[in-house]
Design an enzyme around this catalytic site. Sequence first.
Site, PDB file in Angstrom:
ATOM      1  CE  LYS A  35       0.590   0.318  -0.522  1.00  0.00           C
ATOM      2  NZ  LYS A  35       0.112   1.025   0.669  1.00  0.00           N
ATOM      3  CE  LYS A  61      -1.684  10.697  -1.597  1.00  0.00           C
ATOM      4  NZ  LYS A  61      -0.384  10.038  -1.812  1.00  0.00           N
ATOM      5  N   GLY A  99       4.654   6.835   0.836  1.00  0.00           N
ATOM      6  CA  GLY A  99       5.469   5.755   1.410  1.00  0.00           C
ATOM      7  C   GLY A  99       4.631   4.578   1.855  1.00  0.00           C
ATOM      8  CG  ASP A 100       3.036   0.408   2.426  1.00  0.00           C
ATOM      9  OD1 ASP A 100       2.026   0.726   3.072  1.00  0.00           O
ATOM     10  OD2 ASP A 100       3.385  -0.780   2.315  1.00  0.00           O
ATOM     11  CB  SER A 129      -1.384  11.434   1.830  1.00  0.00           C
ATOM     12  OG  SER A 129      -0.185  10.837   2.253  1.00  0.00           O
ATOM     13  CE  LYS A 147      -6.359   1.905   3.662  1.00  0.00           C
ATOM     14  NZ  LYS A 147      -5.005   1.481   4.023  1.00  0.00           N
ATOM     15  CD  GLN A 204      -4.233   3.421  -0.259  1.00  0.00           C
ATOM     16  OE1 GLN A 204      -3.444   2.538   0.000  1.00  0.00           O
ATOM     17  NE2 GLN A 204      -4.444   4.431   0.533  1.00  0.00           N
ATOM     18  CG  ASN A 209       5.234   6.030   9.553  1.00  0.00           C
ATOM     19  OD1 ASN A 209       4.053   5.981   9.260  1.00  0.00           O
ATOM     20  ND2 ASN A 209       5.833   7.165   9.867  1.00  0.00           N
ATOM     21  CB  THR A 241      -0.740   5.635   9.580  1.00  0.00           C
ATOM     22  OG1 THR A 241      -0.493   6.253   8.315  1.00  0.00           O
ATOM     23  CG2 THR A 241      -1.505   4.352   9.368  1.00  0.00           C
TER      24      THR A 241
HETATM   25  P1  NDP Z   1       7.696   0.326   8.128  1.00  0.00           P
HETATM   26  O1  NDP Z   1       8.565  -0.189   7.057  1.00  0.00           O
HETATM   27  O2  NDP Z   1       7.983   1.656   8.725  1.00  0.00           O
HETATM   28  O3  NDP Z   1       7.630  -0.732   9.334  1.00  0.00           O
HETATM   29  C1  NDP Z   1       7.186  -2.028   9.140  1.00  0.00           C
HETATM   30  C2  NDP Z   1       7.321  -2.797  10.435  1.00  0.00           C
HETATM   31  O4  NDP Z   1       6.705  -4.069  10.284  1.00  0.00           O
HETATM   32  C3  NDP Z   1       8.775  -3.071  10.802  1.00  0.00           C
HETATM   33  O5  NDP Z   1       8.874  -3.166  12.206  1.00  0.00           O
HETATM   34  C4  NDP Z   1       9.036  -4.422  10.136  1.00  0.00           C
HETATM   35  O6  NDP Z   1      10.074  -5.191  10.724  1.00  0.00           O
HETATM   36  C5  NDP Z   1       7.687  -5.104  10.354  1.00  0.00           C
HETATM   37  N1  NDP Z   1       7.460  -6.077   9.272  1.00  0.00           N
HETATM   38  C6  NDP Z   1       7.360  -5.815   7.950  1.00  0.00           C
HETATM   39  N2  NDP Z   1       7.168  -6.946   7.258  1.00  0.00           N
HETATM   40  C7  NDP Z   1       7.132  -7.927   8.175  1.00  0.00           C
HETATM   41  C8  NDP Z   1       6.945  -9.327   8.098  1.00  0.00           C
HETATM   42  N3  NDP Z   1       6.758  -9.938   6.924  1.00  0.00           N
HETATM   43  N4  NDP Z   1       6.943 -10.038   9.262  1.00  0.00           N
HETATM   44  C9  NDP Z   1       7.128  -9.424  10.460  1.00  0.00           C
HETATM   45  N5  NDP Z   1       7.318  -8.095  10.590  1.00  0.00           N
HETATM   46  C10 NDP Z   1       7.307  -7.370   9.472  1.00  0.00           C
HETATM   47  O7  NDP Z   1       6.203   0.277   7.525  1.00  0.00           O
HETATM   48  P2  NDP Z   1       4.912   1.068   7.997  1.00  0.00           P
HETATM   49  O8  NDP Z   1       4.920   1.222   9.474  1.00  0.00           O
HETATM   50  O9  NDP Z   1       4.772   2.263   7.144  1.00  0.00           O
HETATM   51  O10 NDP Z   1       3.759   0.058   7.556  1.00  0.00           O
HETATM   52  C11 NDP Z   1       3.273  -0.979   8.423  1.00  0.00           C
HETATM   53  C12 NDP Z   1       1.899  -1.442   7.937  1.00  0.00           C
HETATM   54  O11 NDP Z   1       0.990  -0.313   7.943  1.00  0.00           O
HETATM   55  C13 NDP Z   1       1.855  -1.989   6.508  1.00  0.00           C
HETATM   56  O12 NDP Z   1       0.836  -2.976   6.439  1.00  0.00           O
HETATM   57  C14 NDP Z   1       1.429  -0.779   5.691  1.00  0.00           C
HETATM   58  O13 NDP Z   1       0.822  -1.140   4.463  1.00  0.00           O
HETATM   59  C15 NDP Z   1       0.412  -0.158   6.651  1.00  0.00           C
HETATM   60  N6  NDP Z   1       0.111   1.249   6.406  1.00  0.00           N
HETATM   61  C16 NDP Z   1       1.092   2.200   6.431  1.00  0.00           C
HETATM   62  C17 NDP Z   1       0.767   3.513   6.245  1.00  0.00           C
HETATM   63  C18 NDP Z   1       1.778   4.591   6.401  1.00  0.00           C
HETATM   64  O14 NDP Z   1       1.367   5.761   6.429  1.00  0.00           O
HETATM   65  N7  NDP Z   1       3.062   4.313   6.531  1.00  0.00           N
HETATM   66  C19 NDP Z   1      -0.608   3.937   5.911  1.00  0.00           C
HETATM   67  C20 NDP Z   1      -1.586   2.867   5.995  1.00  0.00           C
HETATM   68  C21 NDP Z   1      -1.202   1.583   6.198  1.00  0.00           C
HETATM   69  P3  NDP Z   1      11.493  -5.293   9.959  1.00  0.00           P
HETATM   70  O15 NDP Z   1      12.079  -3.921  10.066  1.00  0.00           O
HETATM   71  O16 NDP Z   1      12.225  -6.351  10.704  1.00  0.00           O
HETATM   72  O17 NDP Z   1      11.179  -5.689   8.547  1.00  0.00           O
END
Ligand code: NDP
Length: 453
Positions: free
Chosen positions: A133, A97, A172-173, A386, A121, A118, A247, A216
């Site tokens: 992943k 997962k 998703g991620d 999830s 976690k 993961q 997200n 999250t």
């Molecule tokens: P999204 O794609 O929805 O959002 C990512 C955000 O982070 C955007 O604002 C993006 O900006 C910014 N970002 C991404 N890469 C970079 C970078 N290299 N430098 C600066 N800003 C960056 O992703 P999520 O919100 O889903 O995920 C965010 C984090 O949370 C990740 O580390 C993910 O692994 C973790 N996570 C997510 C989960 C989930 O349920 N979605 C669960 C557990 C962990 P821009 O749009 O400009 O790229």
Amino acid sequence: MSTAESSTRNAVDRFMKGLVKRNPDEPEFHQAVREVAESVMPVVLDNKRYQQEEILERMTEPDRVLIFRVTWEDDKGRFRANRAWRVQFNNSIGPYKGGLRFHPSVTLSVLKFLGFEQVFKNSLTGLPMGGAKGGANFNPKGKSEHEVMRFCHSLMIELHRHIGEDTDVPAGDIGVGAREIGYLFGQYKRLENRVTGILTGKGLSFGGSHVRTEATGFGCVYFAEEMLKTRGDSLEGKTAVISGSGNVAIYAAQKLIDMGSRVLTMSDSSGFVHDPEGLDGEKLEFIRDLKENRRGRINEYAEKYPGVEFHSGERPWYVPCDIAMPCATQNEISTDEAQTLLDNGVQVVCEGANMPTELDGVHAFVESGILYAPSKAANAGGVAVSGLEQSQNALRLSWSAEEVDQKLKTIMKNIHEQCVKFGQNGDKVNYVHGANIGGFVRVAEAMSAYGAV
Ligand code: NDP
């Protein structure tokens, strides 16, 4: 340094030397493993069975890694190719997962670090989920709806052979939200002629769970509240600095506002916005619409609201705050930035993103005695819901938003309790050790029970 500490450090160094040799050029993976090895090595050194069965060596080797080409056609009729991966890391306590990430920075090293984290976690949630992943070095930014759809459909043509509700259930991620999950699920359904819970994060009309989108971010805030309770404190009246506007960030901000905190910043990869008055429900809705529907840039927020500054190309960690929630990506808090946060009096750092702090920054947070929650504990709410989505799919029913939110709160509370149980150190809690050891023991015991498999 005591004798025990020095023998632990030597054992970690020896272990890491072998791991780096076996996995060259994978810096993110090395970083994630070192952080875990520093916590669990004393447990391993204390347990002859774990040593004899090479539990830690086996746990740091993925069960399998799939690498495949994804060919798709762009709007100009040109053929394009990307590389995709699925790292099925460990299924000792349940089907694989973990999310799928679409971003140009995706490499095998990044996905191995994410898959490895993961495993721990998912174990901490108490649910039957192994760790995995996947993703692709595909950049959804600037692509049309049709291009994203064609890419997702093409990727599933290979991925569908390797997943299943009892085998591997992706989610998703970064770069993979509700839209992409819809395209991926639709293609799976067409290829296999089965409608079943093989992906999570689905739309509510086709098997998704209430509160998955928010889980999250909400879970991260529930965890921060649990940590503050241990010091007789709460989120009420605290200032918070958040990075990201995706997200995780959006729903962390929403829950912080609901619980009485003042959210000062949000960001994307172009820079951050600083709103000294703090966001409210209406302002956050503007960001949600900007990011989820219009797919715009964060500076538009500063253009709309007076008194807000946009800091191009910068990260928000020098803005003084009580709470920092990194919710964007890995290594987004450098060691220097960690020190700046501490110098400015931060009380809580709660990681929404995966491994957002450099390892020396992690050490600085832990040594300072602030409330520091590592990602594998703090952001487990997403995968926990999830897991609840999988249960609802298997039972062919749907729980209400209130029911799911209540279960999420209970799971985050239980994860906090495990961190306290395994991380208590005098009158403080080392949440890094707590999360790593708590996650490790459950998987180690299962692997040990299976014998040499
Ligand atoms: P999204 O794609 O929805 O959002 C990512 C955000 O982070 C955007 O604002 C993006 O900006 C910014 N970002 C991404 N890469 C970079 C970078 N290299 N430098 C600066 N800003 C960056 O992703 P999520 O919100 O889903 O995920 C965010 C984090 O949370 C990740 O580390 C993910 O692994 C973790 N996570 C997510 C989960 C989930 O349920 N979605 C669960 C557990 C962990 P821009 O749009 O400009 O790229």
